[in-house]
Write an enzyme that holds these catalytic residues in place. Sequence first.
Site, PDB file in Angstrom:
ATOM      1  N   HIS A  84       0.674  -1.365   0.296  1.00  0.00           N
ATOM      2  CA  HIS A  84      -0.578  -0.193  -0.020  1.00  0.00           C
ATOM      3  C   HIS A  84       0.660   0.905   0.150  1.00  0.00           C
ATOM      4  O   HIS A  84       1.837   1.238   0.882  1.00  0.00           O
ATOM      5  CB  HIS A  84      -0.899   0.289   1.150  1.00  0.00           C
ATOM      6  CG  HIS A  84      -2.046   1.311   1.385  1.00  0.00           C
ATOM      7  ND1 HIS A  84      -2.978   1.182   0.588  1.00  0.00           N
ATOM      8  CD2 HIS A  84      -1.934   2.377   2.074  1.00  0.00           C
ATOM      9  CE1 HIS A  84      -3.551   2.657   0.441  1.00  0.00           C
ATOM     10  NE2 HIS A  84      -2.862   3.614   1.365  1.00  0.00           N
ATOM     11  N   SER A  85       0.413   2.016  -0.952  1.00  0.00           N
ATOM     12  CA  SER A  85       1.072   3.682  -0.972  1.00  0.00           C
ATOM     13  C   SER A  85       2.725   3.383  -1.009  1.00  0.00           C
ATOM     14  O   SER A  85       3.012   2.665  -2.208  1.00  0.00           O
ATOM     15  CB  SER A  85       0.980   4.434   0.283  1.00  0.00           C
ATOM     16  OG  SER A  85       1.240   6.265  -0.143  1.00  0.00           O
ATOM     17  N   MET A  86       3.334   3.889  -0.305  1.00  0.00           N
ATOM     18  CA  MET A  86       4.936   3.255  -0.480  1.00  0.00           C
ATOM     19  C   MET A  86       5.312   1.553  -0.829  1.00  0.00           C
ATOM     20  O   MET A  86       6.215   1.416  -1.628  1.00  0.00           O
ATOM     21  CB  MET A  86       5.853   3.752   0.335  1.00  0.00           C
ATOM     22  CG  MET A  86       7.405   3.485   0.347  1.00  0.00           C
ATOM     23  SD  MET A  86       7.945   4.104   1.858  1.00  0.00           S
ATOM     24  CE  MET A  86       9.677   3.129   1.840  1.00  0.00           C
TER      25      MET A  86
END
Length: 267
Positions: free
Chosen positions: A97-99
Site C-alpha cells: 500500500h502506498s510506498m
Amino acid sequence: MTVHLGTSAQDRWLRRYQSAVPGTPRLVCFPHAGGSATQYVPLSEALAPAVDTLAVQYPGHQDRYGEPCVEDLARLADDICAVLLRGPGSPLALFGHSMGAVLAWEVASRLERTAGPGSVTHLFVSGRRAPSCARAENVHRLDDAALITRIRRLGGTPPALVANQQMLRLILPVLRSDYTAVETHRPDPALRLTCPLVALTGDRDPMVTLEEARRWTTHTTGPAELRVFSGGHFFPEDHLPEIAALISACLLPAPHGVRNVPPVSAP
C-alpha cells in the site's frame, strides 16, 4: 503472537502473526511510509489459515528502531528480494500500500528477473499511482509542522499518536526517511511484469487519480484489473473484508474452477 520464521535474516525482516499450514499460498505485505508490519495483523487474521501472510518490517521501524532507516528504495528492494529468495522462496504473492506498492512492484521485478516468470503469483498494488505516472513530490522536504499537517489530513495515523509530542519526535524522522526513499525513487516506466496484477484505489484518494491507478494495468503482460473502493488514501482500513475476499479469490482455487471475485470495480 509473532511466529518466528527460523533464520536471523527472516526474523529481522519478516513477521508472521498467524501460524501457517504448509503448502498454503504465501502473501508478502509491504507497509506504507511510516507504517510497520503490525498494520497487516488484521489482514493476516482475515486470511488465515488459508493464506500464509508475511509482513515486511523495514529497518528503523517499530522493533527495528535501533537500525538506520533506508532512504534508497532500490536498495531496500534489493535487500528484501535477497531475504525472500533465501527464505520463504517462490512462488509468492505480494501486496503493498502506498510506498509499499512501489516497493512490492520493485521486489516483484527482481524476483521475476532472478527466479523467473511464475515466481510471483499475483501483485496487489494499493493507494499509489503507476510507475509510468511520474510526478514531482517534496513531502520529505517539509518542515515538521507541515509534515504533521499532512499526515493528519491523510488519516491512517491515530489522532492520539499525532497529538503525543514525545511519540512524534520518534515517528517524524522515520516518516521523513520513508518519504525520501519513495519520492527520490525513479522507477522504470517501461518495465513490464508477467504476473497477474490487481490495482486497488480509493475513489477519494487525494494522492492518486483514477487514471493514475488505472495505468497499473499496463505494467504487466499478464491479466490485470483495477478495483475501486469508496474512501480516501487509507481506504483499506474500511474495506478489510472485501479486500481479504478479493485476495482469497485470486490466490485460492475456487469450487469447480470458478473465480468468484467480489463485485467491486472501476466506474
